[in-house]
Design a protein around this motif. Structure first.
Motif, PDB file in Angstrom:
ATOM      1  N   UNK A   1       0.816  -1.210   0.000  1.00 23.89           N
ATOM      2  CA  UNK A   1       0.000   0.000   0.000  1.00 23.89           C
ATOM      3  C   UNK A   1       0.858   1.272   0.000  1.00 23.89           C
ATOM      4  N   UNK A   2       1.901   1.306   0.793  1.00 20.66           N
ATOM      5  CA  UNK A   2       2.739   2.490   0.879  1.00 20.66           C
ATOM      6  C   UNK A   2       3.368   2.823  -0.461  1.00 20.66           C
ATOM      7  N   UNK A   3       3.901   1.815  -1.148  1.00 25.98           N
ATOM      8  CA  UNK A   3       4.527   2.043  -2.449  1.00 25.98           C
ATOM      9  C   UNK A   3       3.494   2.452  -3.489  1.00 25.98           C
ATOM     10  N   UNK A   4       2.301   1.871  -3.403  1.00 26.94           N
ATOM     11  CA  UNK A   4       1.238   2.247  -4.334  1.00 26.94           C
ATOM     12  C   UNK A   4       0.892   3.725  -4.181  1.00 26.94           C
ATOM     13  N   UNK A   5       0.752   4.186  -2.957  1.00 30.98           N
ATOM     14  CA  UNK A   5       0.382   5.580  -2.721  1.00 30.98           C
ATOM     15  C   UNK A   5       1.446   6.546  -3.230  1.00 30.98           C
ATOM     16  N   UNK A   6       2.701   6.103  -3.261  1.00 28.48           N
ATOM     17  CA  UNK A   6       3.764   6.946  -3.798  1.00 28.48           C
ATOM     18  C   UNK A   6       3.624   7.155  -5.304  1.00 28.48           C
ATOM     19  N   UNK A   7       2.943   6.225  -5.957  1.00 26.83           N
ATOM     20  CA  UNK A   7       2.729   6.328  -7.392  1.00 26.83           C
ATOM     21  C   UNK A   7       1.630   7.323  -7.753  1.00 26.83           C
ATOM     22  N   UNK A   8       0.845   7.712  -6.764  1.00 31.01           N
ATOM     23  CA  UNK A   8      -0.321   8.564  -7.001  1.00 31.01           C
ATOM     24  C   UNK A   8      -0.090   9.972  -6.476  1.00 31.01           C
ATOM     25  N   UNK A   9      -0.742  10.933  -7.096  1.00 29.98           N
ATOM     26  CA  UNK A   9      -0.702  12.313  -6.602  1.00 29.98           C
ATOM     27  C   UNK A   9      -1.856  12.456  -5.615  1.00 29.98           C
ATOM     28  N   UNK A  10      -1.534  12.401  -4.353  1.00 31.03           N
ATOM     29  CA  UNK A  10      -2.545  12.385  -3.297  1.00 31.03           C
ATOM     30  C   UNK A  10      -2.600  13.730  -2.585  1.00 31.03           C
TER      31      UNK A  10
END
Length: 247
Positions: free
Chosen positions: A234-243
């Motif tokens: 999950x942490x790495x996935x969120x880094x891929x997104x502009x949140x």
């Protein structure tokens, strides 16, 4: 490391049993023990492995030696190859080098060394796949379907999911996925564009179709089934997104 599916190509029964026991003790799954070229090829087609251990000198029952066998297996399934041999002559080694093996081990092998070489081989194999992102496929892809090849557009791919000896490819506006007889590591090389993200060993998603992310699940546009997010990913996935972060 994660459990790997490993094919053993070895004509000596005692050595093959010893290899299987060593691999299973390390937590890996042996897909098959093949004594000949024909058995190895059949096994790769029915249950694609993550890695193969291949004896260079196979018995008289085999129509090809281990090096020729490796060449044919790699044509069907991209994976790291580790050669095992009792002969260290230069000519054999040079021939083996042409297939770009991950390792070349002399018999009798040491169990601890074999375990380490397997882990290193798969690690570098995955690293090389990631480094190929700069040369990703941008045009249409032709999948082996129904004894032919069917054209798909990569932008219409929702996600890929490993399913035993197959990979299921889910598409936009299609109720049923395509089933491709290979493993996800092999197929992932054709989906190395930046918008494709390896969520886990069994899932590769198209971020362009990502609609919603929750703590444990993600949702793709026009796809009813929620996809579970592994806690370690999950942490790495969120880094891929502009949140957007709030205070």
């Amino acid at each position: 490391m994660d459990s790997l599916k490993i094919l053993i190509v070895e004509d000596e029964t005692i050595t093959a049993m010893d290899l299987r026991e060593t691999l299973q003790e390390a937590g890996h799954q042996v897909t098959a023990i093949a004594r000949t070229f024909e058995q190895a090829l059949k096994s790769v087609k029915s249950q694609p492995p993550d890695l193969a251990l291949i004896d260079i000198y196979l018995g008289e029952e085999s129509t090809a030696d281990g090096i020729a066998t490796a060449r044919e297996l790699l044509a069907h399934n991209r994976m790291p190859i580790i050669y095992l041999t009792a002969n260290s002559d230069v000519q054999t080694f040079q021939s083996a080098k042409e297939t770009l093996p991950a390792a070349y081990l002399l018999k009798p092998f040491r169990h601890d060394e074999l375990k380490l070489q397997i882990e290193l081989a798969y690690y570098y194999f995955q690293s090389n796949l990631k480094s190929a992102v700069g040369s990703y496929v941008s045009g249409p892809l032709y999948l082996p379907i129904d004894k032919g090849h069917e054209k798909i557009d990569l932008k219409d791919v929702l996600y890929l999911q490993a399913d035993g000896s197959y990979v299921k490819i889910f598409m936009v506006k299609k109720d049923l996925p395509h089933h491709i007889s290979t493993n996800l590591s092999h197929l992932a090389q054709y989906f190395s564009a930046p918008n494709f993200y390896r969520l886990s060993r069994s899932l590769l998603i198209n971020l362009d179709h990502l609609e919603r992310v929750e703590r444990n699940y993600l949702f793709l546009i026009n796809h009813k089934t929620a996809i579970q997010i592994p806690s370690v990913s999950r942490k790495e996935l969120m880094k891929k997104l502009t949140v957007v972060r709030t205070k």
